[in-house]
Design a protein around this motif. Sequence first.
Motif, PDB file in Angstrom:
ATOM      1  N   VAL A  13     -54.384   4.780-101.042  1.00  0.00           N
ATOM      2  CA  VAL A  13     -55.364   4.446-102.062  1.00  0.00           C
ATOM      3  C   VAL A  13     -55.970   3.083-101.775  1.00  0.00           C
ATOM      4  N   THR A  14     -57.054   2.804-102.427  1.00  0.00           N
ATOM      5  CA  THR A  14     -57.645   1.476-102.376  1.00  0.00           C
ATOM      6  C   THR A  14     -57.891   1.022-103.795  1.00  0.00           C
ATOM      7  N   GLY A  15     -57.845  -0.276-104.007  1.00  0.00           N
ATOM      8  CA  GLY A  15     -58.060  -0.788-105.350  1.00  0.00           C
ATOM      9  C   GLY A  15     -57.633  -2.239-105.424  1.00  0.00           C
ATOM     10  N   ALA A  16     -57.772  -2.813-106.625  1.00  0.00           N
ATOM     11  CA  ALA A  16     -57.504  -4.235-106.805  1.00  0.00           C
ATOM     12  C   ALA A  16     -56.060  -4.600-106.504  1.00  0.00           C
ATOM     13  N   ARG A 167     -42.912 -11.712-104.900  1.00  0.00           N
ATOM     14  CA  ARG A 167     -44.038 -12.216-104.111  1.00  0.00           C
ATOM     15  C   ARG A 167     -45.382 -11.659-104.585  1.00  0.00           C
ATOM     16  N   PHE A 168     -45.354 -10.505-105.198  1.00  0.00           N
ATOM     17  CA  PHE A 168     -46.584  -9.860-105.674  1.00  0.00           C
ATOM     18  C   PHE A 168     -46.387  -9.359-107.106  1.00  0.00           C
ATOM     19  N   PRO A 169     -46.069 -10.257-108.037  1.00  0.00           N
ATOM     20  CA  PRO A 169     -45.703  -9.818-109.396  1.00  0.00           C
ATOM     21  C   PRO A 169     -46.821  -9.081-110.126  1.00  0.00           C
ATOM     22  N   ARG A 170     -48.078  -9.497-109.955  1.00  0.00           N
ATOM     23  CA  ARG A 170     -49.174  -8.825-110.660  1.00  0.00           C
ATOM     24  C   ARG A 170     -49.337  -7.392-110.164  1.00  0.00           C
ATOM     25  N   GLN A 171     -49.375  -7.224-108.846  1.00  0.00           N
ATOM     26  CA  GLN A 171     -49.560  -5.894-108.279  1.00  0.00           C
ATOM     27  C   GLN A 171     -48.370  -4.986-108.572  1.00  0.00           C
ATOM     28  N   ALA A 189     -45.365   5.915-107.742  1.00  0.00           N
ATOM     29  CA  ALA A 189     -46.175   4.904-108.422  1.00  0.00           C
ATOM     30  C   ALA A 189     -46.576   3.796-107.453  1.00  0.00           C
ATOM     31  N   GLU A 190     -45.633   3.347-106.641  1.00  0.00           N
ATOM     32  CA  GLU A 190     -45.942   2.286-105.675  1.00  0.00           C
ATOM     33  C   GLU A 190     -47.002   2.748-104.681  1.00  0.00           C
ATOM     34  N   GLN A 191     -46.840   3.949-104.158  1.00  0.00           N
ATOM     35  CA  GLN A 191     -47.813   4.459-103.191  1.00  0.00           C
ATOM     36  C   GLN A 191     -49.194   4.601-103.829  1.00  0.00           C
ATOM     37  N   GLN A 192     -49.236   5.070-105.056  1.00  0.00           N
ATOM     38  CA  GLN A 192     -50.508   5.281-105.746  1.00  0.00           C
ATOM     39  C   GLN A 192     -51.224   3.965-106.018  1.00  0.00           C
ATOM     40  N   VAL A 193     -50.485   2.954-106.469  1.00  0.00           N
ATOM     41  CA  VAL A 193     -51.104   1.704-106.906  1.00  0.00           C
ATOM     42  C   VAL A 193     -51.195   0.674-105.785  1.00  0.00           C
ATOM     43  N   LEU A 194     -50.113   0.547-104.987  1.00  0.00           N
ATOM     44  CA  LEU A 194     -50.045  -0.504-103.978  1.00  0.00           C
ATOM     45  C   LEU A 194     -50.471  -0.034-102.583  1.00  0.00           C
TER      46      LEU A 194
END
Length: 293
Positions: A13-16, A167-171, A189-194
């Motif tokens: 995925v791609t995203g913020a 190290r990446f609390p927001r993401q 969830a990690e794969q989908q978002v990160l």
Amino acid sequence: MAGQIQAGAPAAVTGANTLARVEVARNILDLPALPTIVLELMSSFDDPDVDIGRLADAISHDQALTARTLRVANSSFYGLSAKVKTINQAIMMLGFDTVRTLVAAGAIVNVLPAGTGTQRELSQFWRHSMATAVCARNVARRTRLNPEQAFLGGLLHDIGRLVLATRFPRQYGAALAWRDEHDAWQVDAEQQVLGMTHQQVGLMLAEAWRFPPQLLRAIGFHHAPAVDDLGDLASIVHVANAIVHALDLGDADALVPALSGEAWASLRLEGDMLRAIFRETEAQYEEACLILH
């Protein structure tokens, strides 16, 4: 199906909140290096001719390592009849395998980032890790695997989650929110978002720290052991992780991860043997967690 994402797989995925591998690698390189003696101890799991005396002497010359190891060795979890005051005494009372694991685990836990998570979140992380370690050791005792190596694998299997959370609390927070909203498995969830999972991040860290091959695979593939891992350390950690989630030990917020039928069958855990593993893990869990304090 959860647990089928392989380390090194491209981002889906791609995203913020998507993480780039180069960014994760840079943060991993910022972590302190492990002491040389710890790398030697971990490599020695596969060395039948290990020089115990030399390694014991090297441990004894590191005051911080020695102090942490003796504190844990004298905890109620090990139930020694007399207090040990030196590394050599600890080896005599507990055996080299156990002391080697205590030294390595203590050093690695001390180096891993504490980060910005709440005390509850960090405590929950380590309690789940300790539960998996205890269960993995109990499973390994019924197989040909070294129980202490299994303990170390269980303790460290989720180090990628700790790197992400600190190290990446927001993401990572966004991934957890997606998990809860969709009632999804953690790796999905990690794969989908990160765009990557804690298995991949843990494998990157384990490679940077030059962990031995079996431990690398236990960390990088604990949700999806490959054919080559059947009956091996990755399968033990995979099954132990599922068991402690099912027993609700340490991490009550996550779903029980998908269990590989092949990994389960490879360990031949049935009937009384399996019930004994459940009983031992539940009985040992709270005392084992005292080691974390």
